[in-house]
Motif scaffolding. Sequence first.
Motif, mmCIF file in Angstrom:
data_model
loop_
_atom_site.group_PDB
_atom_site.id
_atom_site.type_symbol
_atom_site.label_atom_id
_atom_site.label_comp_id
_atom_site.label_asym_id
_atom_site.label_seq_id
_atom_site.Cartn_x
_atom_site.Cartn_y
_atom_site.Cartn_z
ATOM 1 N N GLU A 116 0.875 -1.175 0.000
ATOM 2 C CA GLU A 116 0.000 0.000 0.000
ATOM 3 C C GLU A 116 0.911 1.224 0.000
ATOM 4 O O GLU A 116 1.713 1.427 0.901
ATOM 5 C CB GLU A 116 -0.858 0.023 1.269
ATOM 6 C CG GLU A 116 -1.914 -1.072 1.344
ATOM 7 C CD GLU A 116 -3.083 -0.824 0.415
ATOM 8 O OE1 GLU A 116 -3.291 0.336 0.009
ATOM 9 O OE2 GLU A 116 -3.778 -1.811 0.073
ATOM 10 N N SER A 158 1.815 1.632 -9.859
ATOM 11 C CA SER A 158 0.430 1.140 -9.806
ATOM 12 C C SER A 158 0.271 -0.211 -10.511
ATOM 13 O O SER A 158 -0.721 -0.887 -10.314
ATOM 14 C CB SER A 158 -0.534 2.156 -10.406
ATOM 15 O OG SER A 158 -0.299 2.282 -11.790
ATOM 16 N N VAL A 159 1.252 -0.582 -11.322
ATOM 17 C CA VAL A 159 1.147 -1.870 -12.004
ATOM 18 C C VAL A 159 1.174 -3.009 -10.988
ATOM 19 O O VAL A 159 0.422 -3.969 -11.099
ATOM 20 C CB VAL A 159 2.291 -2.021 -13.028
ATOM 21 C CG1 VAL A 159 2.251 -3.383 -13.674
ATOM 22 C CG2 VAL A 159 2.204 -0.928 -14.068
ATOM 23 N N LYS A 160 2.026 -2.874 -9.976
ATOM 24 C CA LYS A 160 2.180 -3.969 -9.014
ATOM 25 C C LYS A 160 1.585 -3.672 -7.646
ATOM 26 O O LYS A 160 1.306 -4.573 -6.879
ATOM 27 C CB LYS A 160 3.676 -4.267 -8.826
ATOM 28 C CG LYS A 160 4.329 -4.915 -10.021
ATOM 29 C CD LYS A 160 4.781 -6.326 -9.665
ATOM 30 C CE LYS A 160 5.409 -7.034 -10.814
ATOM 31 N NZ LYS A 160 4.531 -7.449 -11.872
ATOM 32 N N HIS A 161 1.434 -2.389 -7.325
ATOM 33 C CA HIS A 161 1.042 -2.044 -5.965
ATOM 34 C C HIS A 161 -0.264 -1.256 -5.926
ATOM 35 O O HIS A 161 -0.730 -0.779 -6.938
ATOM 36 C CB HIS A 161 2.147 -1.215 -5.303
ATOM 37 C CG HIS A 161 3.499 -1.843 -5.370
ATOM 38 N ND1 HIS A 161 3.852 -2.913 -4.601
ATOM 39 C CD2 HIS A 161 4.573 -1.579 -6.148
ATOM 40 C CE1 HIS A 161 5.096 -3.276 -4.889
ATOM 41 N NE2 HIS A 161 5.559 -2.479 -5.835
ATOM 42 N N ASN A 162 -0.790 -1.131 -4.724
ATOM 43 C CA ASN A 162 -1.974 -0.291 -4.527
ATOM 44 C C ASN A 162 -1.513 1.124 -4.217
ATOM 45 O O ASN A 162 -0.934 1.373 -3.167
ATOM 46 C CB ASN A 162 -2.813 -0.816 -3.370
ATOM 47 C CG ASN A 162 -3.489 -2.118 -3.714
ATOM 48 O OD1 ASN A 162 -3.602 -2.468 -4.891
ATOM 49 N ND2 ASN A 162 -3.941 -2.832 -2.701
ATOM 50 N N VAL A 163 -1.793 2.034 -5.123
ATOM 51 C CA VAL A 163 -1.252 3.381 -4.985
ATOM 52 C C VAL A 163 -2.367 4.391 -4.728
ATOM 53 O O VAL A 163 -3.410 4.352 -5.362
ATOM 54 C CB VAL A 163 -0.480 3.787 -6.260
ATOM 55 C CG1 VAL A 163 0.047 5.209 -6.135
ATOM 56 C CG2 VAL A 163 0.655 2.823 -6.525
ATOM 57 N N THR A 164 -2.132 5.278 -3.765
ATOM 58 C CA THR A 164 -3.030 6.398 -3.515
ATOM 59 C C THR A 164 -2.228 7.675 -3.740
ATOM 60 O O THR A 164 -1.124 7.790 -3.236
ATOM 61 C CB THR A 164 -3.538 6.364 -2.063
ATOM 62 O OG1 THR A 164 -4.196 5.124 -1.841
ATOM 63 C CG2 THR A 164 -4.491 7.502 -1.790
ATOM 64 N N GLN A 198 -6.276 8.225 -16.157
ATOM 65 C CA GLN A 198 -5.287 7.479 -16.931
ATOM 66 C C GLN A 198 -4.793 6.203 -16.269
ATOM 67 O O GLN A 198 -4.483 5.247 -16.957
ATOM 68 C CB GLN A 198 -4.092 8.366 -17.252
ATOM 69 C CG GLN A 198 -4.464 9.445 -18.245
ATOM 70 C CD GLN A 198 -3.280 10.260 -18.671
ATOM 71 O OE1 GLN A 198 -2.146 9.902 -18.412
ATOM 72 N NE2 GLN A 198 -3.544 11.359 -19.337
ATOM 73 N N ILE A 199 -4.646 6.213 -14.968
ATOM 74 C CA ILE A 199 -4.073 5.016 -14.349
ATOM 75 C C ILE A 199 -4.920 4.512 -13.193
ATOM 76 O O ILE A 199 -5.765 5.229 -12.671
ATOM 77 C CB ILE A 199 -2.612 5.221 -13.897
ATOM 78 C CG1 ILE A 199 -2.521 6.453 -13.012
ATOM 79 C CG2 ILE A 199 -1.673 5.313 -15.068
ATOM 80 C CD1 ILE A 199 -1.132 6.659 -12.472
ATOM 81 N N ASP A 200 -4.649 3.281 -12.826
ATOM 82 C CA ASP A 200 -5.483 2.565 -11.865
ATOM 83 C C ASP A 200 -5.030 2.859 -10.438
ATOM 84 O O ASP A 200 -4.311 2.074 -9.835
ATOM 85 C CB ASP A 200 -5.375 1.064 -12.165
ATOM 86 C CG ASP A 200 -6.506 0.295 -11.528
ATOM 87 O OD1 ASP A 200 -7.473 0.934 -11.092
ATOM 88 O OD2 ASP A 200 -6.411 -0.937 -11.461
ATOM 89 N N ILE A 201 -5.442 4.000 -9.909
ATOM 90 C CA ILE A 201 -5.023 4.384 -8.566
ATOM 91 C C ILE A 201 -6.212 4.944 -7.808
ATOM 92 O O ILE A 201 -7.260 5.188 -8.377
ATOM 93 C CB ILE A 201 -3.953 5.493 -8.615
ATOM 94 C CG1 ILE A 201 -4.453 6.631 -9.511
ATOM 95 C CG2 ILE A 201 -2.628 4.961 -9.076
ATOM 96 C CD1 ILE A 201 -3.929 7.947 -9.119
ATOM 97 N N TYR A 202 -6.024 5.145 -6.509
ATOM 98 C CA TYR A 202 -7.010 5.851 -5.708
ATOM 99 C C TYR A 202 -6.470 7.261 -5.523
ATOM 100 O O TYR A 202 -5.265 7.435 -5.373
ATOM 101 C CB TYR A 202 -7.149 5.150 -4.362
ATOM 102 C CG TYR A 202 -8.239 5.698 -3.491
ATOM 103 C CD1 TYR A 202 -9.569 5.546 -3.839
ATOM 104 C CD2 TYR A 202 -7.934 6.372 -2.322
ATOM 105 C CE1 TYR A 202 -10.575 6.045 -3.043
ATOM 106 C CE2 TYR A 202 -8.937 6.884 -1.510
ATOM 107 C CZ TYR A 202 -10.255 6.716 -1.875
ATOM 108 O OH TYR A 202 -11.251 7.218 -1.086
#
Lengths: 483, 441
Positions: B2, B20-26, B41-45
């Motif tokens: 995280e 964000s490719v491997k981890h959960n990013v905020t 654009q990217i998979d984040i919170y």
Amino acid sequence: MDIRSVKNLFKLLSVIGLSLSVFLTIPIFLGLMIGEAYGKFLLFDALLFSINLFLYLVLLQHKVELSIKQGIVFVNVIWILLAFAGSVPLMLYSDVTLAQAIFESVSGFTTTGATIYTDVEVLPKMILLHRSLTHWLGGMGIIVLGVGLFSLINPSGSLTLFKAESTGVKMEKLTPKIKDTALRIWGVYVLFTLVDAILLKLEGMSAFDAINHAFATISTGGFSTKNASFGYFDNPLMLWTTTFFMIISGMNFLVHLRLFFGDAKGYKTEEIQWYVVIFLFLSLILSLEHTFHSTDSFMYSLTHASFTIASVLTTTGFASLDYSLWGQGAIAIVIVAMLIGGNAGSTAGGVKVIRYIVVIKSIMADIKQIIHPNAIVNIFIDRNKVQNKVLHSTYAFVMLYAFTVLLVMLYLFASGYDMTTSLTTSLAAVGNIGPGFSLTGPAQNYAFFKSADLGVLSVAMIIGRLEFFTVLLLLSRNFWRQF
Amino acid sequence: MEIIIAGAGMVGFRLATTLSVKHNVTVIDKNADAINMLQEQIDIYSVVGNVEDPATYNSVLGKKIDLFIAVTDSDETNIISCLIVDESLQVKDKIVRLRNAFFAKSSIALKLGITESVFPITRTANSVRSLLDFPKANSVKKLNQNNFRLISIRAQHKPQEYILAHSLNTQELIMVGIERNKEFFISSEKDVLKPNDLIYYFGAPKAVKDMCSRMDTKMPKEIKKIVIFGADSLGIEIAKKLVAPGVSIKLIERNLEKCKLAAEILQNDVAIISSQYGNDRLIKEEGLQNADMMIATSKNDEENIVKCLEAKEYGVEKVVAINNDPNKYALMHKLGIVVVRGQKNNAYYAILEKIDSSSVVHARLFCGGSAVAFTRIIYPETDLIGKIIRPYSGSNIHSVYIRGEKIFVFSEPLLVEENDYIMAFCTIIEEQKVKKWIYAL
């Protein structure tokens, strides 16, 4: 389309195809248990499974990296293929034309709930379960499920897919990874379905009917296992239970998900508050209107009126009785509910409450601006400023909705149906509701439509389910240009 | 993991994209536009809010955070946000980007409970400084505590000259990889060197220097006269590092105020020249065409490229550009410019390296982030001593071990001794596998 994007497309298709074939084993299993002739169904499912498995294995090493355009093409293609895949069992086990089978399948996956069967009770039970299952898979979105189950899609690609398939103004997340949010939403979805099914069973439905109706309720679909829909059971408790579950399924599932994390504040959004107010208000005036114009008691009216309003507002399409016989005043009230729809991020279709809030607030802001030309006027929803971008797309959506409804209506009218049928059928298809009025009323069905009409309505349902832009983008010349 | 990233500027954006490719990013930033852009654009919170306000962290309360990265523009904000998350969240590690080199010297970071601090300006200046010791090299990196260097040299041999890639390897020097046509690859014995290849060698300083002279005949043998363009904080820091007996430095800056400031800081060690009235006049007047090395340090890559091309035009062989925008890296290389990572670039790589590294394994990215070098240090009294370890089984990697002052190819099972260094060089594609292998040794 270069070779890479074709590979992307096929790999994703194979994943969704595999998931679908796994789910289709459920009705087959039912057929096996109760001794129905499941052979053809099994053969079809095995074929579906092996083709997709073959594709998947061939492309095992291929790394999917979706661009936005590819994502949009994919969503459209998958919904068309879903319609075909879902129609095959119907053709195998009942005497329907291709157009009818596809209409039924699209109606299932888009959670519309309009049926071409004049008598569903004679269908094999596994086909009934298959119909309910199409609702259930389409309600939350089969791609959302795919994104959740398979992390093979790269982050930005899955985001595009998620956005293209889920409903609403903007996509929110509760976790950093979209995959986790998607899976958790499905968790809530499964939980609601289970609770609903158990309650219905306890209230006296058979397990089979309870599961089917739970599938159709939580997905806000509307297929029933009985010709008279909920009217068959004639049990106020079941009606109230279903009313409750329809209403919560019409709410944003992220809010329900938040509740499981111990945060109930999500229910205080303007959208949910207005949604509940609209539901209560319409139910009340419908029951009053019926009480005054009939000999039925107020309680009886309230039960059926709130069930009807919940059913139409959340675009489910169940019927507890033929409310089209309640008079024109009642019909007008129900049409108002048809025009509104559920919440963004729910399984419901329609225009959705949030868009009305945005439009009405923006009209009020315009009025204010005219009176006070020098004032700085902003629109706030839940204390957040509404960006111009959102305003534009909301207006565009509402216009597109109106245009589509109008076009489909004119088509039906030109085909020779009366105005009420044309308008309400068009609304019922684009809004994924199911029953309209007159010829397509709650006690009627869609069996009499010609193949061409069913084709138009099928397209209208998919456009409505994917909220216009995803489908319309394909028609744009810019979309296909390289530069 | 995280991960929370404070700051959605260029560094924050790139870190979020990669992590964000491997981890959960905020990601947290007060700029709503930047946050919306990221979210699209990217998979984040993402959270819109002031990182210095404890209330901003409400939406992530109760989560266990493995890593907090502070990369806003201001040192103060970064430090304060670190203190706040330390108080209100459970955070394991904290990495902070800092400009003020004072924090590097003192133990302030330690006092504040900051796990790692990154000083991009200092790193950039050091990179430039190392070019002074290896005048012909394109880049020089010291990978760990030992004396060995990873350098890149531009091959300048004649096209008809046939050199097998590994034919020049010795026990003090090995070839690691080649960058050819913007593409980095791990060299194999069969590869033949082509003119204009950028060759990566790893070896002892003396051997490295000899190899530089062997491969490159164009660049000056030693650097005595240096021109620096730009007197921003980076230009000044570089000038400070380059000051040495026998080296004369001219710092050229258009803005008079900046010149005055630089003159106060650098005093008389460096000649500060204002170019307010144009460069052309200065070239002859100040004899800039006779410089051994020219460094363009502005924050604008286009300006740096133009300055470098101009300098080449009037005869300076060694031209160095600070690279801020990663997309310009390949173009700079192609134009024959020596590229040194700018601050933001450096911050990004340094933080990624810190995340990949631990007390026993060091990771260093090189060749514009397209390759990575891992070092596992065998400290005295570690369990591995006296054990037999196996080499990496895959291909596309150079693994070696250093024993004493010599490098050996690690291709057969090895009995580990105290103070060995086990090293692996691979492309970024292989990174995860190799990382797993070297940690699991």
